[in-house]
Design a protein around this motif. Sequence first.
Motif, PDB file in Angstrom:
ATOM      1  N   UNK A 217     -15.528  -5.995  11.911  1.00 44.25           N
ATOM      2  CA  UNK A 217     -16.736  -6.051  11.099  1.00 44.25           C
ATOM      3  C   UNK A 217     -16.538  -5.141   9.889  1.00 44.25           C
ATOM      4  N   UNK A 218     -16.573  -5.717   8.697  1.00 44.35           N
ATOM      5  CA  UNK A 218     -16.351  -4.894   7.504  1.00 44.35           C
ATOM      6  C   UNK A 218     -17.488  -3.906   7.269  1.00 44.35           C
ATOM      7  N   UNK A 219     -18.670  -4.175   7.849  1.00 45.99           N
ATOM      8  CA  UNK A 219     -19.795  -3.262   7.675  1.00 45.99           C
ATOM      9  C   UNK A 219     -19.721  -2.065   8.622  1.00 45.99           C
ATOM     10  N   UNK A 220     -19.235  -2.298   9.844  1.00 44.67           N
ATOM     11  CA  UNK A 220     -19.137  -1.209  10.810  1.00 44.67           C
ATOM     12  C   UNK A 220     -18.050  -1.543  11.838  1.00 44.67           C
ATOM     13  N   UNK A 221     -16.811  -1.413  11.426  1.00 43.56           N
ATOM     14  CA  UNK A 221     -15.708  -1.584  12.364  1.00 43.56           C
ATOM     15  C   UNK A 221     -15.806  -0.520  13.445  1.00 43.56           C
ATOM     16  N   UNK A 222     -15.426  -0.876  14.662  1.00 45.52           N
ATOM     17  CA  UNK A 222     -15.566   0.070  15.775  1.00 45.52           C
ATOM     18  C   UNK A 222     -14.580  -0.260  16.880  1.00 45.52           C
ATOM     19  N   UNK A 223     -14.404   0.691  17.755  1.00 46.43           N
ATOM     20  CA  UNK A 223     -13.584   0.518  18.954  1.00 46.43           C
ATOM     21  C   UNK A 223     -14.350   1.101  20.129  1.00 46.43           C
ATOM     22  N   UNK A 224     -14.307   0.398  21.262  1.00 48.23           N
ATOM     23  CA  UNK A 224     -14.928   0.882  22.493  1.00 48.23           C
ATOM     24  C   UNK A 224     -13.901   0.780  23.607  1.00 48.23           C
ATOM     25  N   UNK A 225     -13.882   1.793  24.478  1.00 49.37           N
ATOM     26  CA  UNK A 225     -12.989   1.727  25.634  1.00 49.37           C
ATOM     27  C   UNK A 225     -13.521   2.618  26.750  1.00 49.37           C
ATOM     28  N   UNK A 226     -13.274   2.185  27.954  1.00 50.27           N
ATOM     29  CA  UNK A 226     -13.630   2.995  29.120  1.00 50.27           C
ATOM     30  C   UNK A 226     -12.418   3.861  29.469  1.00 50.27           C
ATOM     31  N   UNK A 227     -12.633   5.186  29.543  1.00 43.77           N
ATOM     32  CA  UNK A 227     -11.540   6.124  29.767  1.00 43.77           C
ATOM     33  C   UNK A 227     -11.371   6.444  31.245  1.00 43.77           C
ATOM     34  N   UNK A 228     -12.478   6.554  31.963  1.00 40.96           N
ATOM     35  CA  UNK A 228     -12.426   6.895  33.384  1.00 40.96           C
ATOM     36  C   UNK A 228     -13.656   6.381  34.083  1.00 40.96           C
ATOM     37  N   UNK A 229     -13.837   6.809  35.320  1.00 44.71           N
ATOM     38  CA  UNK A 229     -14.968   6.317  36.102  1.00 44.71           C
ATOM     39  C   UNK A 229     -16.302   6.613  35.432  1.00 44.71           C
ATOM     40  N   UNK A 230     -16.395   7.732  34.742  1.00 40.99           N
ATOM     41  CA  UNK A 230     -17.653   8.120  34.106  1.00 40.99           C
ATOM     42  C   UNK A 230     -17.461   8.552  32.657  1.00 40.99           C
ATOM     43  N   UNK A 231     -16.372   8.122  32.019  1.00 45.44           N
ATOM     44  CA  UNK A 231     -16.064   8.545  30.665  1.00 45.44           C
ATOM     45  C   UNK A 231     -15.850   7.341  29.761  1.00 45.44           C
ATOM     46  N   UNK A 232     -16.421   7.398  28.530  1.00 46.27           N
ATOM     47  CA  UNK A 232     -16.324   6.314  27.572  1.00 46.27           C
ATOM     48  C   UNK A 232     -16.018   6.881  26.188  1.00 46.27           C
ATOM     49  N   UNK A 233     -15.318   6.112  25.393  1.00 42.67           N
ATOM     50  CA  UNK A 233     -14.964   6.523  24.031  1.00 42.67           C
ATOM     51  C   UNK A 233     -15.378   5.415  23.058  1.00 42.67           C
ATOM     52  N   UNK A 234     -16.068   5.832  21.968  1.00 41.55           N
ATOM     53  CA  UNK A 234     -16.359   4.942  20.847  1.00 41.55           C
ATOM     54  C   UNK A 234     -15.776   5.539  19.580  1.00 41.55           C
ATOM     55  N   UNK A 235     -15.314   4.685  18.704  1.00 50.39           N
ATOM     56  CA  UNK A 235     -14.878   5.115  17.369  1.00 50.39           C
ATOM     57  C   UNK A 235     -15.542   4.177  16.358  1.00 50.39           C
ATOM     58  N   UNK A 236     -16.212   4.759  15.362  1.00 47.25           N
ATOM     59  CA  UNK A 236     -16.926   3.979  14.359  1.00 47.25           C
ATOM     60  C   UNK A 236     -16.425   4.369  12.972  1.00 47.25           C
ATOM     61  N   UNK A 237     -16.150   3.374  12.146  1.00 48.71           N
ATOM     62  CA  UNK A 237     -15.752   3.702  10.789  1.00 48.71           C
ATOM     63  C   UNK A 237     -16.974   4.173  10.002  1.00 48.71           C
ATOM     64  N   UNK A 238     -16.840   5.299   9.336  1.00 51.10           N
ATOM     65  CA  UNK A 238     -17.922   5.841   8.528  1.00 51.10           C
ATOM     66  C   UNK A 238     -17.973   5.157   7.167  1.00 51.10           C
ATOM     67  N   UNK A 239     -19.180   4.903   6.696  1.00 53.87           N
ATOM     68  CA  UNK A 239     -19.349   4.345   5.366  1.00 53.87           C
ATOM     69  C   UNK A 239     -19.186   5.435   4.317  1.00 53.87           C
TER      70      UNK A 239
END
Length: 550
Positions: A217-239
Amino acid sequence: MGTEQGRIEHYPVAIVGAGPTGMTAALLLARYGIECLVLDRWEKVYPQPRAVHLDDEVYRILADLGLGDAFAGISRPGRGLRLVDSAIATLAEFDRDPARMPHGFPPANMFDQPDLEVLLRSRLASTAGVRMRGGCEVLDVANTPEHARVRYFAAEASETRTVTANFVLGCDGANSVVRASIGARMRDLGLEQRWLVVDIATDADLGQWDGVHQVCDRERAATYMRIGAARYRWEFRLRDDESADQFATLDAIEPLLSPWLREVSDPHLTLIRSAGYTFRAQVVDRWRDRRIFLLGDAAHLTPPFIGQGMGAGLRDAQNLIWKLVAVLGAALPDAALDSYRTEREPHVRSMIALAVAIGWAMTCGATTRTLACKWVWPVLGRVRGLEAKLTDSATPRLTRSMFVARRAFRPLDLAGSLCPNYLVEGGRRVDDIAAGRFLFVATAPISRQQRTELDRRGAAVLAVSASSELGEWLRRGRASAAIVRPDNTVLAASRSVSSLHTRVPSCPTLSTAPADRGRTGPQTEVLRRQHHSQAAESSARARSAGQESV
């Protein structure tokens, strides 16, 4: 090595930086009985999450250090990659085959970097010949006619100290003091983007597909992934008009997370970290200055889109250390160390190019499924090897060098590729048999005289049947024999044992077993005697110049 009053300490190898790259280098050296000093600015493991992924090739390095089972206890196999639009609707899915493990480990693995560093530091503490010192700020590194010199400030003693070494490894990250000391500069490879990295803990299951999501998404590229049983990571491109400070609280971040939380009534989120990062694609212009080498982020920076940043540093260490050990033991000439850059730079550049291509596809994609299919997929199709990378964890072969005898116009030549870590007779794997030595593997008969010559050169020998997994691997490479280096890379392959067996380098030091705790290895003892007089001379010069030594 104990410090004597009025004498500058000397080590065969000094390592600046105790991140995963520096600690891996230290543990690899210890396998050969080479003593080293590791200096780091932090007394303890840096607690903030950073790297979260490594592939099976890098997992194999950890297993080679005896950390395979321990890493399995802190990691989670990754299922694959899904390309999605801004509404998290699936555009394409690349599911990994969990049964395909040529190196004996899952092809993608999610983890928390502080957990990995705890494992590595614990192993360092119980490993003979490795001296770890935290709370040390390295001031500068320099070559001298006899050795390399490291000056550092020891916070505990509030004093500046000096140590010398045959070789210094700069593993001190993106703001490397070692890199600055040798006058090396980073070269830009065409991508610089500001991103927000968010780590969340929650006991709620978010109900998402258990793999990496790339939002195209050129407006808000992002990445989501589950790291562990209770851990999550998001990365969002800043405008352009945004800063990470605007997303310092969970309330400010939740609107960004909402597409992934729609099916969760009460997620009870805990914000672990929200931080801004500038993703860069860079490679250093000098990997070596005589006795000083750069590894990891000190030598290259990659955007995280294929999860190869930390792994590249571990590959650096594995590539360099066996050569360094052989040079220290006079089994190879100093010129052999030039192959480090020759082999690693093209590989790093290739992986960075792949990450940049995927980053471009994510951020220059479109906001609807139709436009994403119109723009993103043509990009993927035009980048050579990109789509294969999304389903296959294998990285490119190394280029031709002193230790990679790739033959021209032979696309199936095995040289430069990794030998698979298959199971062989007796239930052992290839790495258990090679154990840090050169390996000669063949389906063709090996005569007694040939085996004697291979033994003389310190190589492990593995004869396999043509129908075995390794036999099939050789056949696909149109070979019946191969020389495998201590870093699992094929040096050369051939249809003829007689034309290949005398090409194994004579490196007896590579078969040295790790020293027991409390003792130093035989290589260190030799080097200590060789450099005792040099250290004394250095100490005398330092005292005459009015410098303080330890």
